[in-house]
Structure formats: structure tokens, C-alpha cells
Motif scaffolding. Structure first.
Motif, mmCIF file in Angstrom:
data_model
loop_
_atom_site.group_PDB
_atom_site.id
_atom_site.type_symbol
_atom_site.label_atom_id
_atom_site.label_comp_id
_atom_site.label_asym_id
_atom_site.label_seq_id
_atom_site.Cartn_x
_atom_site.Cartn_y
_atom_site.Cartn_z
ATOM 1 N N ALA A 1 -7.518 -6.208 3.003
ATOM 2 C CA ALA A 1 -7.952 -5.259 1.989
ATOM 3 C C ALA A 1 -8.910 -5.935 1.013
ATOM 4 O O ALA A 1 -8.976 -7.167 0.930
ATOM 5 N N GLN A 2 -9.635 -5.112 0.261
ATOM 6 C CA GLN A 2 -10.624 -5.619 -0.696
ATOM 7 C C GLN A 2 -10.486 -4.858 -2.006
ATOM 8 O O GLN A 2 -10.230 -3.654 -2.015
ATOM 9 N N LEU B 1 -6.858 -2.051 -4.770
ATOM 10 C CA LEU B 1 -6.851 -2.716 -3.465
ATOM 11 C C LEU B 1 -6.998 -1.661 -2.370
ATOM 12 O O LEU B 1 -6.136 -0.803 -2.189
ATOM 13 N N LYS B 2 -8.115 -1.727 -1.636
ATOM 14 C CA LYS B 2 -8.432 -0.735 -0.608
ATOM 15 C C LYS B 2 -8.364 -1.398 0.766
ATOM 16 O O LYS B 2 -8.945 -2.470 0.987
ATOM 17 N N LEU B 3 -7.685 -0.736 1.708
ATOM 18 C CA LEU B 3 -7.592 -1.250 3.065
ATOM 19 C C LEU B 3 -8.958 -1.328 3.724
ATOM 20 O O LEU B 3 -9.794 -0.424 3.558
ATOM 21 N N PHE C 1 0.846 -1.189 0.000
ATOM 22 C CA PHE C 1 0.000 0.000 0.000
ATOM 23 C C PHE C 1 0.883 1.241 0.000
ATOM 24 O O PHE C 1 1.568 1.546 0.979
#
Length: 617
Positions: free
Chosen positions: A606-607, A613-615, A532
Motif C-alpha cells: 500500500a501507499q 493508506l491505499k492498497l 485495511f
């Protein structure tokens, strides 16, 4: 007139006295219900007894009904029918039970909660019990259950205090020995600050002595001279304390003794062979971390050669050469077979931070095992799913050694966590169309069969929309990036719908590419902080590597992170190797060391949303 006033005065006094009397609550006035004992319980047929008690509960009212429900719950527990026991217990109106049966209900509730690894509900069940009213044996039972519950909740202070209570009522030597070991382990989970703040007394009180001893060990374990003075002072303050020196001597014997001002660090990595590219990334990261740290320590690199056929390696001779040349600590080797060979060394006199793991759980003196084992991530997925409250899973993994190792690690941990795996399905990585695998996995073939059967019964056509199998909480996907981008859309096409999809970091290359990764939308994965950018940008080692490294930096980001953390761990090894509760924030996660000398990585979750890719916060 006097008589009249006397009458009212007497009445007032009587009313006053009556008002001052304690009013008994309905619970305290509850009388024991008289119920029959069924023959099947006496003969050990607990399942049958449970059903009979449940039936008797239906034909009774009030206290008798509650008592029969409790008996049914107890018999279901005895027969191993935990879910039925829990359901029966939940139906009981506890206020109708007498004091003894309320105790039994609380104990049963706590046992069920502990069986489900639910420490909070175990403590909630036990909170209904007044310890001061208990017999010695019943108090032991309650305290032991509380100690287990506090372990699950991680409340080490209350766990320690519970063991201190047990210390005062246990009599046989074996129980006392086990209790003191558990007490010591709880105290060792606490920080020196907490041990000092919550010390329950003053010298020479026994309870105070336990906390004071633990404080000395935790506060001064890295400074042997100061610790020796502190222990002598402790012995004078608590001359008759029951603590066995073997308890804390074992704690002191564990862990490394790396000098604070280390001058020579040896790094064991291959200069050729199949692992050379991985070794290069790790080497570059170690050098960058050393440069950023400003340390004057010298890095010395030793080439590790391993024969691909025989498995023979020069790792032991290279380790010995490093020690002879004055190395204070060793990083590496990288290849698993080399780590396993080095673990057999008869004299690991200098601490080793290996970059891979052996397959066993044995604790090797001075060997600490750090790496990016995929099995670790599979275990993390199982634990995360448990935190989310999931109970039932299905697994989709490639039919090869790599896929089977990860799937096996997940299912083993998932079973330990109390979960159930309904189905494990395998796919062929050489294929691109997975309908023959996904249709039975999602239960669509069964849905089709039910439709055809119903159509045949009714003799006419029906509107039909296939439905996936029910009773599944999530799917665990094992895949590499290309296959993951194929499988996720095909799963959705085959009715995965809102079914959560969880995976390891192996589904993601580490390189941001929203257009390509949009096929991974909704997939939840664990990964390292350096993946990230918003987190990694704060690390000067990351910035140094990014500025000097080639175009493959993003694709090798996890190996760079491994090298950076390997170097950063060196000054932390003394503390982390002795204290499982200590941790450090690293490029590969939050790092700690367990009792087997394994470096444990707690990663981020994350998703994928719109290909990014978002935390998960």
C-alpha cells in the motif's frame, strides 16, 4: 507435333518436381565462419580474450563478425563480466551464425538470464533450439537449464515433464538419484487435481506412475488408512516403477497429525512481565476466534515465566503439563527465548505453533514458528523491489539493535535477489533534525563539492541547484511512526524527489489519522489485511474483537491478528505442514509453511495518499 507436346510435358513435370522440393532457409544454409582463436583464450586470460574478440568483430563483416561477437560474449561470461557478456550477445545477428554457434548463443543467453533470476528470458533463449537435433550431452544441458528456468517461473508441471525427459537419457546412478528427487519435489508442488488431469499416460507406464504416486500422497496424506490402500493399489499397477519409497515416505513423515475433532488446545502465554500486554491481545483474539468458529474444543491457558536476567523459563515444564492434561496441540510461547528453550525439548510429542522464531534455520520436529518478525518484512521489501525491476538501493535505518537487524535482513536478501546496496546510513532516534545524515545520504555534499570545484576553475559565480546522487532506484527506510513522519518530509526537502521510498509496516501505527499521516505521503509499505478496514470488516473475528476491545484496538491490531491466525491455523496445520504450495487467507496475510516449519506471511502493499493508506492493485 508429338515432340512439341513432349517438350512442354517434360517442362511442366520438371517445374512441378522443382516446386515440390523443400526450399532451404538462409539460416539452414549458413556455413560455419572460419575465425581465429586468440592466444589469450588458450592461456586462460578470458578478460583479455574477450576484448580481443570484440575488436576482431569490429574489423569483420557478416558471419565472421557474428562469430567473433559470440566468442567475445562467451569470454566475458567466462571472466565473470556478466553485463558485458549480455551486451555483446544482444548485438549478434543470430541468423548469420551456423547451427552449432546458434546453440552456443542460446545456451549463453539462458545462463545469463538464469544468473539474473529471469526464468522467462531463459526459456525464450532456449526456444530457438530444436531438441530433436541435439546430441545426448547437449540435450542434457538444455533440459537442465529448462528445469532451472521452470523453477524460477513456478511452472511445476513443465519442470516435472522436463525431469521425466532427463530420466530417459541420464545413465549414472548419482545423476538419476538427483533427478528423481527434483522430479518428486516438482510433483509435490502441484495440486491433486492437476496431478490427475495432467497424468501423461496409463499403468504401467513409468511417467504415469510418477504422477499417480504423487496424486495418492497429495490426496490422501491426511487419511492414513485410505492412503495405505491407495499405495498398495499403486504398487500393483506399477510393479517395476523406479520410485524410491524413501522419497514419499519422507513426505509422509513430515507434517503434523492433529486429530480432526481436537478436544483440548493449550495456550502458553505470560500473565506478567514485559510481554503481558501483547499476550493479552493475543489471548483475547484466540478466545474470539474460538467463539466465532463454534468449536467445542477447550482452551487451557498456561502461564509462562521467564527470568529477565538468567533467561531461565518454565516453558518446558508447562508444555509437559499441557501434554499430560491431554492437549492435542499447543499455541505459544510468545517470547523468543522461551521458543528457543522449547525447541531443545527432547520429546515434542504434541505439535507446537510458537508465536515467535528461533534465530537459526533448523527444522525442529513438531515445532512450527509463527510471528511478526520485522526481519520477515525486510525480506518482503527486498523481494518486492526485485519484482519492480529495481537494481540499486540505499538504506536509512536507526543506529540501534532493532534498526541494524532489519537493515541487515534487507541487505542480505537484496544481495541474494541480485540487487546492489550503494550505501547504508544510520540516524539517531533521539534527534529531530537529520540534515547531517540526509545530505551525505542523498549525495548533496558531493554535488556541492563539484559546484565549488567548477566555480574555482571558471573563476566566477554560477547558478547552482544541488542534485541528489544518481543511479539509485529506491530508498529502504527503517523507522517507527514518529521518526518516519519526521524523516519522509526531510528526505523530500533534501531532494529525494521522485525516488521511491519503501518501508516495513513499522512506520505506521495501524491507526487511521490522515491529518497526522499526511507526512508519510508517497511512502510504500507492506502490511497485514486487518489494517485495511474494507478487508477486515468481512472477518467476523475482527468484528467481534472490535466491538468488545478497548480504545487501543487499532494500535494493537497486528497482535490481535496474530492471535486470530494462530487459532485459525490449527485445523490447517496438517495440510500446510506437508504442502508448501498450500496456503490460507489470514488476518496477518496469506499464510503457508516452508520446509523449516516457518509460517510464511505474504502481505499486502500500500501507499500513503493524502495521509491515508491505499492498497496498491
Amino acid at each position: 507435333m508429338f515432340l512439341k507436346h513432349s517438350f512442354w510435358l517434360s517442362a511442366i513435370i520438371l517445374l512441378s518436381l522443382t516446386a515440390c522440393q523443400p526450399v532451404q532457409s538462409p539460416i539452414s544454409m549458413t556455413k560455419p565462419a572460419q575465425i581465429e582463436t586468440v592466444a589469450s583464450e588458450l592461456s586462460g586470460q578470458y578478460q583479455q580474450a574477450a576484448d580481443e574478440y570484440a575488436q576482431l568483430a569490429l574489423t569483420n563483416e557478416g558471419a565472421e563478425k557474428a562469430a567473433y561477437q559470440l566468442k567475445a560474449a562467451q569470454m566475458y561470461w567466462q571472466s565473470g563480466q556478466v553485463e558485458q557478456s549480455q551486451q555483446q550477445l544482444a548485438q549478434i545477428k543470430l541468423s548469420l551464425l551456423d547451427k552449432s554457434r546458434r546453440y552456443d548463443a542460446a545456451i549463453l543467453g539462458a545462463n545469463i538470464a538464469l544468473f539474473n533470476s529471469d526464468g522467462e528470458n531463459a526459456l525464450k533463449a532456449l526456444s530457438a533450439i530444436q531438441e530433436k537435433d541435439l546430441s545426448a550431452q547437449n540435450l542434457k544441458n538444455v533440459l537442465k537449464l529448462k528445469a532451472d528456468a521452470y523453477t524460477l517461473t513456478g511452472n511445476w508441471l513443465e519442470k516435472a515433464n522436463t525431469h521425466l525427459k532427463l530420466e530417459k537419457i541420464l545413465t549414472d546412478p548419482e545423476s538419476l538419484k538427483n533427478n528423481r528427487e527434483a522430479l518428486w519435489q516438482a510433483l509435490m508442488q502441484m495440486t491433486p487435481q492437476a496431478l490427475d488431469l495432467f497424468n501423461p499416460g496409463y499403468p504401467p507406464a513409468e511417467d504415469s506412475g510418477w504422477f499417480a504416486l504423487a496424486y495418492n500422497i497429495k490426496a490422501y496424506q491426511d487419511n492414513p488408512e485410505v492412503l495405505a490402500v491407495a499405495l498398495e493399489d499403486w504398487k500393483r499397477s506399477y510393479p517395476n516403477h523406479p520410485a524410491d519409497p524413501a522419497l514419499y515416505q519422507k513426505t509422509l513423515a513430515a507434517g503434523t497429525h492433529i486429530p480432526k475433532d481436537i478436544e483440548n488446545i493449550a495456550v502458553l502465554l505470560p500473565n506478567s512481565g514485559p510481554f503481558v500486554e501483547a499476550a493479552k491481545a493475543i489471548k483475547d483474539a484466540i478466545i474470539a476466534a474460538q467463539y466465532v468458529s463454534g468449536s467445542s474444543a477447550q482452551l487451557h491457558f498456561y502461564d509462562i515465566q521467564t527470568d529477565a536476567v538468567s533467561g531461565q523459563s518454565n516453558v518446558i515444564s508447562q508444555y509437559d503439563a499441557a501434554v499430560a492434561n491431554g492437549a492435542g496441540v499447543v499455541i505459544g510461547p510468545l517470547q523468543k527465548s522461551s521458543v528457543e528453550i522449547l525447541a531443545t525439548h527432547s520429546d515434542l510429542s504434541v505439535p507446537v505453533l510458537a508465536l515467535n522464531r528461533t534465530d537459526d534455520d533448523q527444522n525442529y520436529k513438531n515445532l512450527y514458528q509463527f510471528g511478526l518478525a520485522p526481519e520477515d518484512e525486510a525480506v518482503a521489501v527486498a523481494d518486492y523491489a526485485k519484482q519492480l525491476g529495481y537494481k540499486r538501493s540505499i538504506v536509512l535505518a536507526p543506529y540501534n539493535d532493532w534498526g541494524q537487524r532489519i537493515a541487515s535482513a534487507f541487505t542480505n536478501q537484496w544481495r541474494k535477489d541480485g540487487g546492489t546496496t550503494l550505501l547504508v546510513s544510520n540516524y539517531n532516534e533521539t534527534e529531530n533534525d537529520f540534515r547531517d545524515t540526509l545530505i551525505p545520504l542523498m549525495g548533496l555534499d558531493q554535488s556541492e563539492q563539484r559546484y565549488k570545484s567548477l566555480q574555482g576553475t571558471l573563476g566566477r559565480s554560477l547558478d547552482f541547484e544541488p542534485r541528489r546522487r544518481g543511479g539509485v532506484d529506491f530508498l529502504f527506510l527503517v523507522a517507527r511512526p514518529l521518526k518516519a513522519r519526521q524523516l519522509v518530509p526531510q528526505l523530500k526537502y533534501h531532494r529525494s524527489g521522485q525516488l521511491p521510498l519503501l518501508a516495513t509496516s513499522h512506520v505506521y501505527s495501524g491507526q487511521p489519522d490522515p491529518q497526522q499521516n499526511i507526512d508519510l505521503n508517497d511512502l510504500i509499505i507492506c502490511d497485514i489485511p486487518w489494517v485495511f478496514e474494507q478487508l477486515a470488516a468481512e472477518d467476523p473475528v475482527y468484528q467481534a474483537l472490535k466491538n468488545q476491545s478497548s480504545e487501543n484496538f487499532a494500535s494493537a491490531i497486528r497482535l490481535y491478528a496474530l492471535g486470530a491466525d494462530a487459532y485459525k491455523l490449527i485445523p490447517q496445520l496438517n495440510t500446510l505442514s506437508r504442502d508448501p504450495t498450500s496456503s490460507m487467507e489470514g488476518a496477518t496475510g496469506t499464510l503457508s509453511i516452508d520446509s523449516q516449519g516457518h509460517v510464511i506471511r505474504k502481505m499486502l502493499w500500500a501507499q500513503f495518499e493524502q495521509g491515508e493508506l491505499k492498497l496498491i492493485k
